[in-house]
Design an enzyme around this catalytic site. Structure first.
Site, mmCIF file in Angstrom:
data_model
loop_
_atom_site.group_PDB
_atom_site.id
_atom_site.type_symbol
_atom_site.label_atom_id
_atom_site.label_comp_id
_atom_site.label_asym_id
_atom_site.label_seq_id
_atom_site.Cartn_x
_atom_site.Cartn_y
_atom_site.Cartn_z
ATOM 1 N N ARG A 120 27.139 89.681 0.544
ATOM 2 C CA ARG A 120 26.345 89.535 -0.684
ATOM 3 C C ARG A 120 26.378 90.819 -1.509
ATOM 4 O O ARG A 120 26.031 90.813 -2.687
ATOM 5 C CB ARG A 120 24.865 89.235 -0.367
ATOM 6 C CG ARG A 120 24.546 87.957 0.378
ATOM 7 C CD ARG A 120 25.191 86.731 -0.193
ATOM 8 N NE ARG A 120 26.465 86.482 0.432
ATOM 9 C CZ ARG A 120 27.432 85.728 -0.089
ATOM 10 N NH1 ARG A 120 27.288 85.195 -1.266
ATOM 11 N NH2 ARG A 120 28.569 85.533 0.557
ATOM 12 N N GLN A 127 31.434 80.850 6.374
ATOM 13 C CA GLN A 127 30.119 80.746 5.741
ATOM 14 C C GLN A 127 29.413 79.440 6.113
ATOM 15 O O GLN A 127 28.542 78.972 5.384
ATOM 16 C CB GLN A 127 30.248 80.868 4.220
ATOM 17 C CG GLN A 127 30.787 82.228 3.770
ATOM 18 C CD GLN A 127 30.769 82.389 2.269
ATOM 19 O OE1 GLN A 127 29.710 82.552 1.660
ATOM 20 N NE2 GLN A 127 31.938 82.346 1.661
ATOM 21 N N LYS A 157 35.940 81.136 -5.978
ATOM 22 C CA LYS A 157 35.988 79.716 -5.654
ATOM 23 C C LYS A 157 35.544 78.840 -6.824
ATOM 24 O O LYS A 157 36.220 77.866 -7.179
ATOM 25 C CB LYS A 157 35.084 79.451 -4.449
ATOM 26 C CG LYS A 157 34.915 77.999 -4.098
ATOM 27 C CD LYS A 157 33.728 77.789 -3.182
ATOM 28 C CE LYS A 157 32.434 78.088 -3.916
ATOM 29 N NZ LYS A 157 31.238 77.781 -3.124
ATOM 30 N N THR A 158 34.413 79.189 -7.448
ATOM 31 C CA THR A 158 33.898 78.375 -8.549
ATOM 32 C C THR A 158 34.874 78.360 -9.712
ATOM 33 O O THR A 158 35.091 77.325 -10.352
ATOM 34 C CB THR A 158 32.532 78.919 -9.009
ATOM 35 O OG1 THR A 158 31.654 79.000 -7.882
ATOM 36 C CG2 THR A 158 31.918 78.021 -10.062
ATOM 37 N N ASP A 215 33.233 70.692 -2.954
ATOM 38 C CA ASP A 215 32.887 72.107 -2.792
ATOM 39 C C ASP A 215 32.056 72.289 -1.521
ATOM 40 O O ASP A 215 31.454 71.348 -1.011
ATOM 41 C CB ASP A 215 32.081 72.558 -4.020
ATOM 42 C CG ASP A 215 31.905 74.066 -4.069
ATOM 43 O OD1 ASP A 215 32.596 74.784 -3.314
ATOM 44 O OD2 ASP A 215 31.076 74.534 -4.877
ATOM 45 N N GLU A 216 32.025 73.516 -1.000
ATOM 46 C CA GLU A 216 31.254 73.856 0.212
ATOM 47 C C GLU A 216 31.583 72.881 1.345
ATOM 48 O O GLU A 216 30.696 72.357 2.032
ATOM 49 C CB GLU A 216 29.741 73.836 -0.085
ATOM 50 C CG GLU A 216 29.309 74.724 -1.228
ATOM 51 C CD GLU A 216 29.364 76.213 -0.910
ATOM 52 O OE1 GLU A 216 29.833 76.567 0.189
ATOM 53 O OE2 GLU A 216 28.939 77.023 -1.759
#
Length: 697
Positions: free
Chosen positions: A599, A251, A33-34, A220-221
């Site tokens: 994670r 998430q 994503k980043t 973002d997010e």
């Protein structure tokens, strides 16, 4: 310069090159994503010739904003100036300083933190003579914050929502608080968002100016935004329609702080019906088995944008491990021993491991076991257990009752019990007497005002109770009764905040420790218990730069990754948490578990305890539904999940006899024997470890 075709996969390319029109990028965990956001900004600047100051990029932390800017600059090979990139609060503060006069603000307004806000709320309570009727300032601040995050002003609340006298009083307090902020030329954090929305709504020319300024908006997010945040990005991008929302509803784990996943699930496509949707499901972090386990847990969510993570990265062996512990101490010892083994046999370092848990209070046992085995660790997202305020407060109460000359412990008690302030303490010690003796002398001389007199009488009653009962009651029972009689638990419970509830749970965990030590050392005295605590606190200073195992809540782990993850406390009531009763709350717990599993890069350990101390009492645990939902075949070599509370009454499928129902369970672990009724062959006794069965529900 960037090789756009080689550096990105197909979905990432599509997300980068789709620059015009609304776009929803559903970016699964570990899907890059980043990278996509950075490449998208770089593409707009380098290939499309978009001026940097026409781009607004919103992230949720200042650190993420800084890293994003650096990443874009490295991609385009030069520094960029003028681009608006930052958190919602920093962007809104910048807008409000530019347009302050339109809201009757001064551009140099202060931004109040939570402590400042609570102080102003106290002033408002005092001004309205409401100090004893509405609750603690922390709880009132959270109520006001909730209203602002729903874009409800004091006037709106008073006119349309305040139906009782208590609610009307609260509305007046809210109004007075805003007045005091104005007098101090200050805004709180929620005001930054609230007033930006208000500015855009009341001043069409200002809104039009920013709509013309920002040609491209990226958020973002997106799953974590709240009402005013959504309103801001919707208004700013309404004319250009170039709004790119990047997020993952799987998430969404922050509803408790105002986030609302419905803006991603519903509102975005409702308000931007022409939006293109791109799913990024290829994961670059984990092996297939880890992702399959995460997919199994999240697939049972009641509502969401369907995604299924996949990976071409080979599995490490074993990728998934289960462990059933007898209690939380056994669980912590297993984790510690396994970390030691993997470090030795696989050449790993301490920092390759993360131990995740649902609530901060669960860290205490891991801290103790790790210290006893000299495993370096650091607690992330919270203070070490014995450094937390509420733990120190509770210990100080017991320590003072053991030794009333302990001035440090007395001062700590007085800080929360109320009634005796700094001036009274100074007066009590001005003759050279210890604080406690000085307070008693002032009482004898009639030199204490009513609040101080009442506080002193409460402490005297605790001393008398302690002296009378310490030989009659066990340590845990005595300690629990003292905490209740002192009003300390009520002190936090009355605040009604999530933080306060977490503090109460940490105090309960301290009682669990006292019960555990009582069982190890029958007849343990208060003095011996305090000595035990002092040994641990003395050993609890570690160099933060050292190679160390990380201990953290799952919330704190979001956005991070580790070669090895221990997901602990997988029991009903722990994870999922007992407060999560509704389908919506359970969905968030499920998403939290999904975040925890994803994670891990190489291996996930799932651990749970058959028995766990809660508030000083032993409670028999039921394994978490989240772990039960991961099929048995995912754990080759691990003993089956067992235990009467789980298996009895369950349907099973035998490879030869078909479907049956478990009627009885004997033993536990590898020695578990089950008796199953099969319609085809009647009752059969089976050794669970070797039985060719699948559990159906």
């Amino acid at each position: 310069m960037v090789d756009w075709l080689e550096d990105l996969n197909q979905e990432q390319k599509e997300a980068v090159f789709q620059t015009d029109g609304p776009l929803l990028i559903l970016a699964g965990a570990g899907s890059g994503k980043t990278r996509v956001i950075a490449y998208r900004i770089a593409y707009l600047i380098q290939r499309r010739g978009v001026p940097p100051n026409s781009i607004l990029a919103v992230t949720f932390t200042n650190k993420a904003a800084g890293e994003m800017k650096q990443r874009v600059e490295s991609l385009i090979g030069k520094s960029i100036t003028g681009m608006w990139i930052g958190t919602f609060h920093s962007v809104c503060a910048r807008i409000l300083r530019i347009e302050a006069e339109k809201l009757n603000l001064k551009p140099n307004f202060l931004i109040m933190d939570e402590n400042d806000s609570e102080h102003l709320i106290k002033e408002a309570q005092k001004a309205l003579d409401l100090r004893t009727t509405l609750g603690k300032p922390a709880g009132l601040r959270e109520r006001i914050s909730s209203l602002k995050n729903n874009l409800i002003s004091p006037q709106e609340y008073l006119s349309s929502m305040a139906s009782s006298q208590s609610e009307r009083s609260f509305a007046l307090l809210y109004e007075k608080y805003q007045e005091l902020l104005r007098v101090n030329n200050a805004l709180d954090f929620d005001d930054l968002l609230f007033f930006t929305v208000q500015l855009f709504r009341i001043d069409p020319l200002t809104l039009e100016k920013f709509q013309g300024h920002f040609k491209y908006v990226m958020v973002d997010e997106f799953q974590d935004i709240n009402s005013p945040q959504y309103e801001i990005v919707k208004l700013v991008s309404w004319k250009s329609r170039n709004l790119c929302a990047v997020g993952d509803d799987y998430q969404a784990i922050y509803s408790w702080r105002g986030a609302d996943v419905r803006y991603l699930l519903e509102n975005f496509e409702r308000d931007f019906p022409e939006a293109k949707i791109i799913r990024m499901e290829r994961n670059y972090r984990s092996g297939p088995a880890i992702l399959d386990a995460a997919n199994e847990v999240i697939s049972r969510i009641t509502r969401g944008k369907e995604k299924r993570l996949w990976s071409t990265k080979p599995d490490q062996h074993p990728p998934l491990v289960r462990y059933q512990a007898q209690d939380q101490i056994d669980e912590a010892r297993f984790v510690a021993k396994e970390i030691e083994r993997v470090c030795l046999e696989e050449g790993r370092t301490w920092k390759d491991f993360a131990v995740l848990y649902r609530t901060n209070s669960q860290s205490r046992v891991f801290e103790e076991v790790f210290m006893s085995r000299r495993i370096p660790f650091q607690v992330v997202g919270g203070l070490r257990f014995y450094e937390r305020r509420e733990v120190k407060d509770a210990v100080s109460l017991l320590a003072f009752l053991v030794n009333p000359l302990s001035e440090a412990h007395l001062r700590r008690i007085l800080s929360w019990i109320g009634g005796i302030g700094p001036s009274t303490m100074e007066k009590a010690t001005e003759s050279g007497l210890p604080l406690w003796e000085g307070l008693l002398q002032l009482e004898e001389l009639g030199g204490l005002k009513k609040p101080a007199h009442q506080a002193l009488q409460k402490i005297l009653s605790l001393i008398e109770y302690f002296r009378n009962e310490k030989e009659k009651q066990g340590l845990t029972e005595l300690f629990r009764n003292l905490l209740e009689r002192s009003g300390y638990l009520e002190f936090w419970q009355s605040q009604g905040t999530l933080e306060a509830q977490n503090r109460v749970e940490n105090v309960k965990e301290l009682l669990n420790l006292s019960r555990q030590l009582e069982e190890e050392y029958p007849g343990l005295s208060s003095e011996e218990f305090l000595s035990h605590l002092s040994l641990y606190t003395d050993l609890d200073a570690l160099d933060e730069e050292k190679d160390a195992v990380l201990l953290m809540t799952v919330h704190s782990a979001k956005g991070l990754e580790f070669p090895f993850v221990f997901l602990t406390g997988l029991e009903e009531g722990v994870f999922p948490h007992w407060r999560s009763a509704s389908p919506t709350e359970l969905d968030e717990e499920r998403r939290l578990c999904y975040v925890a599993i994803t994670r891990a890069q190489n291996r996930v350990y799932f651990t749970w305890a058959r028995n766990r101390l809660y508030f000083g009492n032993w409670v028999q645990s039921e394994v978490s539904r989240f772990l039960r939902e991961i099929p048995e075949e995912f754990f080759p070599g691990s003993p089956p999940i067992s235990g009467e509370e789980y298996l009895e009454g369950k349907r099973v499928l035998h490879s030869a006899w078909g479907e049956g129902v478990v009627k009885e369970v004997e033993g536990s672990g590898e020695d578990t024997i089950i008796e199953v009724f099969f319609p085809t062959v009647g009752r059969k006794r089976l050794i669970l470890k070797y039985a060719p069965i699948t559990i159906l529900d």
